[in-house]
Design a protein around this motif. Structure first.
Motif, PDB file in Angstrom:
ATOM      1  N   TRP A  83       0.717  -1.408  -0.057  1.00  0.00           N
ATOM      2  CA  TRP A  83       0.054  -0.083   0.154  1.00  0.00           C
ATOM      3  C   TRP A  83       0.932   1.272   0.111  1.00  0.00           C
ATOM      4  O   TRP A  83       0.574   2.462  -0.490  1.00  0.00           O
ATOM      5  CB  TRP A  83      -0.955  -0.222   1.149  1.00  0.00           C
ATOM      6  CG  TRP A  83      -2.254  -0.895   0.782  1.00  0.00           C
ATOM      7  CD1 TRP A  83      -2.389  -2.210   1.484  1.00  0.00           C
ATOM      8  CD2 TRP A  83      -3.014  -0.716  -0.071  1.00  0.00           C
ATOM      9  NE1 TRP A  83      -3.451  -2.726   0.913  1.00  0.00           N
ATOM     10  CE2 TRP A  83      -3.842  -1.845  -0.103  1.00  0.00           C
ATOM     11  CE3 TRP A  83      -3.414   0.205  -1.128  1.00  0.00           C
ATOM     12  CZ2 TRP A  83      -5.017  -2.311  -0.945  1.00  0.00           C
ATOM     13  CZ3 TRP A  83      -4.408   0.138  -1.976  1.00  0.00           C
ATOM     14  CH2 TRP A  83      -5.247  -0.800  -1.888  1.00  0.00           C
ATOM     15  N   ILE A  87       0.315   4.025  -3.012  1.00  0.00           N
ATOM     16  CA  ILE A  87       0.004   5.378  -2.538  1.00  0.00           C
ATOM     17  C   ILE A  87       1.146   6.450  -3.091  1.00  0.00           C
ATOM     18  O   ILE A  87       0.840   7.466  -3.858  1.00  0.00           O
ATOM     19  CB  ILE A  87      -0.124   5.537  -0.954  1.00  0.00           C
ATOM     20  CG1 ILE A  87      -1.290   4.881  -0.392  1.00  0.00           C
ATOM     21  CG2 ILE A  87      -0.172   7.170  -0.700  1.00  0.00           C
ATOM     22  CD1 ILE A  87      -1.643   5.007   0.944  1.00  0.00           C
ATOM     23  N   THR A  88       2.515   5.833  -3.042  1.00  0.00           N
ATOM     24  CA  THR A  88       3.476   6.714  -3.710  1.00  0.00           C
ATOM     25  C   THR A  88       3.388   6.652  -5.278  1.00  0.00           C
ATOM     26  O   THR A  88       3.435   7.786  -5.770  1.00  0.00           O
ATOM     27  CB  THR A  88       4.692   5.945  -3.483  1.00  0.00           C
ATOM     28  OG1 THR A  88       4.738   5.738  -1.982  1.00  0.00           O
ATOM     29  CG2 THR A  88       5.862   6.806  -3.775  1.00  0.00           C
ATOM     30  N   LEU A  90       0.434   6.444  -6.999  1.00  0.00           N
ATOM     31  CA  LEU A  90      -0.560   7.329  -7.283  1.00  0.00           C
ATOM     32  C   LEU A  90      -0.401   8.817  -7.083  1.00  0.00           C
ATOM     33  O   LEU A  90      -0.796   9.588  -7.930  1.00  0.00           O
ATOM     34  CB  LEU A  90      -1.866   6.999  -6.298  1.00  0.00           C
ATOM     35  CG  LEU A  90      -3.158   7.665  -6.524  1.00  0.00           C
ATOM     36  CD1 LEU A  90      -3.736   7.460  -7.683  1.00  0.00           C
ATOM     37  CD2 LEU A  90      -4.075   7.402  -5.332  1.00  0.00           C
ATOM     38  N   MET A  91       0.331   9.323  -6.018  1.00  0.00           N
ATOM     39  CA  MET A  91       0.873  10.680  -5.794  1.00  0.00           C
ATOM     40  C   MET A  91       1.808  10.899  -6.854  1.00  0.00           C
ATOM     41  O   MET A  91       1.878  12.054  -7.214  1.00  0.00           O
ATOM     42  CB  MET A  91       1.665  10.666  -4.351  1.00  0.00           C
ATOM     43  CG  MET A  91       0.423  10.617  -3.162  1.00  0.00           C
ATOM     44  SD  MET A  91      -1.041  11.571  -3.411  1.00  0.00           S
ATOM     45  CE  MET A  91      -0.684  13.376  -3.093  1.00  0.00           C
ATOM     46  N   PHE A  92       2.523  10.206  -7.265  1.00  0.00           N
ATOM     47  CA  PHE A  92       3.446  10.509  -8.500  1.00  0.00           C
ATOM     48  C   PHE A  92       2.963  10.878  -9.748  1.00  0.00           C
ATOM     49  O   PHE A  92       3.152  11.662 -10.526  1.00  0.00           O
ATOM     50  CB  PHE A  92       4.317   9.266  -8.658  1.00  0.00           C
ATOM     51  CG  PHE A  92       5.415   9.625  -9.996  1.00  0.00           C
ATOM     52  CD1 PHE A  92       6.432  10.279  -9.799  1.00  0.00           C
ATOM     53  CD2 PHE A  92       5.433   8.758 -11.188  1.00  0.00           C
ATOM     54  CE1 PHE A  92       7.472  10.440 -10.843  1.00  0.00           C
ATOM     55  CE2 PHE A  92       6.167   8.920 -12.049  1.00  0.00           C
ATOM     56  CZ  PHE A  92       7.225   9.841 -11.777  1.00  0.00           C
ATOM     57  N   LEU A  94      -0.597  11.703  -9.820  1.00  0.00           N
ATOM     58  CA  LEU A  94      -1.155  12.767  -9.691  1.00  0.00           C
ATOM     59  C   LEU A  94      -0.551  14.253  -9.672  1.00  0.00           C
ATOM     60  O   LEU A  94      -1.220  15.385  -9.496  1.00  0.00           O
ATOM     61  CB  LEU A  94      -2.164  12.645  -8.671  1.00  0.00           C
ATOM     62  CG  LEU A  94      -3.308  11.687  -8.814  1.00  0.00           C
ATOM     63  CD1 LEU A  94      -4.070  11.396  -7.527  1.00  0.00           C
ATOM     64  CD2 LEU A  94      -4.209  11.801 -10.028  1.00  0.00           C
ATOM     65  N   TYR A  95       0.783  13.941  -9.162  1.00  0.00           N
ATOM     66  CA  TYR A  95       1.691  15.229  -9.013  1.00  0.00           C
ATOM     67  C   TYR A  95       1.281  16.453 -10.068  1.00  0.00           C
ATOM     68  O   TYR A  95       1.142  17.563  -9.915  1.00  0.00           O
ATOM     69  CB  TYR A  95       3.070  15.041  -8.599  1.00  0.00           C
ATOM     70  CG  TYR A  95       3.784  16.219  -8.607  1.00  0.00           C
ATOM     71  CD1 TYR A  95       3.718  16.840  -7.242  1.00  0.00           C
ATOM     72  CD2 TYR A  95       4.832  16.692  -9.265  1.00  0.00           C
ATOM     73  CE1 TYR A  95       4.354  17.924  -6.924  1.00  0.00           C
ATOM     74  CE2 TYR A  95       5.276  17.831  -9.249  1.00  0.00           C
ATOM     75  CZ  TYR A  95       5.622  18.339  -7.804  1.00  0.00           C
ATOM     76  OH  TYR A  95       6.222  19.360  -7.536  1.00  0.00           O
ATOM     77  N   PHE A  98      -1.657  18.557  -9.843  1.00  0.00           N
ATOM     78  CA  PHE A  98      -1.755  19.755  -8.826  1.00  0.00           C
ATOM     79  C   PHE A  98      -0.812  20.704  -8.811  1.00  0.00           C
ATOM     80  O   PHE A  98      -1.048  21.981  -8.374  1.00  0.00           O
ATOM     81  CB  PHE A  98      -1.264  18.951  -7.201  1.00  0.00           C
ATOM     82  CG  PHE A  98      -2.245  17.933  -6.669  1.00  0.00           C
ATOM     83  CD1 PHE A  98      -3.556  18.102  -6.577  1.00  0.00           C
ATOM     84  CD2 PHE A  98      -1.840  16.566  -6.316  1.00  0.00           C
ATOM     85  CE1 PHE A  98      -4.581  17.336  -6.177  1.00  0.00           C
ATOM     86  CE2 PHE A  98      -2.777  15.535  -5.988  1.00  0.00           C
ATOM     87  CZ  PHE A  98      -4.164  16.004  -5.738  1.00  0.00           C
ATOM     88  N   GLU A  99       0.241  20.495  -9.758  1.00  0.00           N
ATOM     89  CA  GLU A  99       1.130  21.494  -9.716  1.00  0.00           C
ATOM     90  C   GLU A  99       0.683  22.625 -11.102  1.00  0.00           C
ATOM     91  O   GLU A  99       1.261  23.591 -11.223  1.00  0.00           O
ATOM     92  CB  GLU A  99       2.647  21.039 -10.048  1.00  0.00           C
ATOM     93  CG  GLU A  99       3.161  20.570  -8.967  1.00  0.00           C
ATOM     94  CD  GLU A  99       3.447  21.543  -7.805  1.00  0.00           C
ATOM     95  OE1 GLU A  99       3.887  22.747  -8.179  1.00  0.00           O
ATOM     96  OE2 GLU A  99       3.109  21.261  -6.753  1.00  0.00           O
TER      97      GLU A  99
END
Length: 102
Positions: A83, A87-88, A90-92, A94-95, A98-99
């Protein structure tokens, strides 16, 4: 002065991680031996999670407390690493979204 560590010592965590890495890589080979590349790709994660779970079930079924506890520890470690990786990832992915607003 004897200090109680709140977490497992680093060497034990390194041993568990390397053990699960060997099981993970063996899963690619094991599931890939069926001749299906589709199962060879997720086979590492499948075996990395299923093998410790089987150790737990074996220990619980045969009333071997230490074996069951070890299997439960390995299962929890494998699930948490899975997990954290998801999560890492997914954040990579989606980054950039966000930026983009900045």
């Amino acid at each position: 002065m004897d200090v109680q560590l709140p977490f497992l010592p680093f060497s034990l965590l390194l041993f568990i991680n390397n053990f699960l890495l060997i099981i993970h890589e063996a899963g690619h080979t094991f599931f890939g031996s069926f001749g299906n590349r589709f199962m060879a790709i997720p086979g590492g994660t499948l075996l990395e999670i299923l093998f410790p779970l089987l150790i737990f079930v074996f220990g619980w079924w045969n009333h071997r407390r230490i074996t069951a506890e070890l299997g439960l520890l390995l299962t929890a470690f494998a699930w948490s690493m899975y997990w954290i990786g998801m999560i890492t990832l997914l954040m990579f992915l989606l980054y950039p979204f966000f930026e983009r607003d900045k």
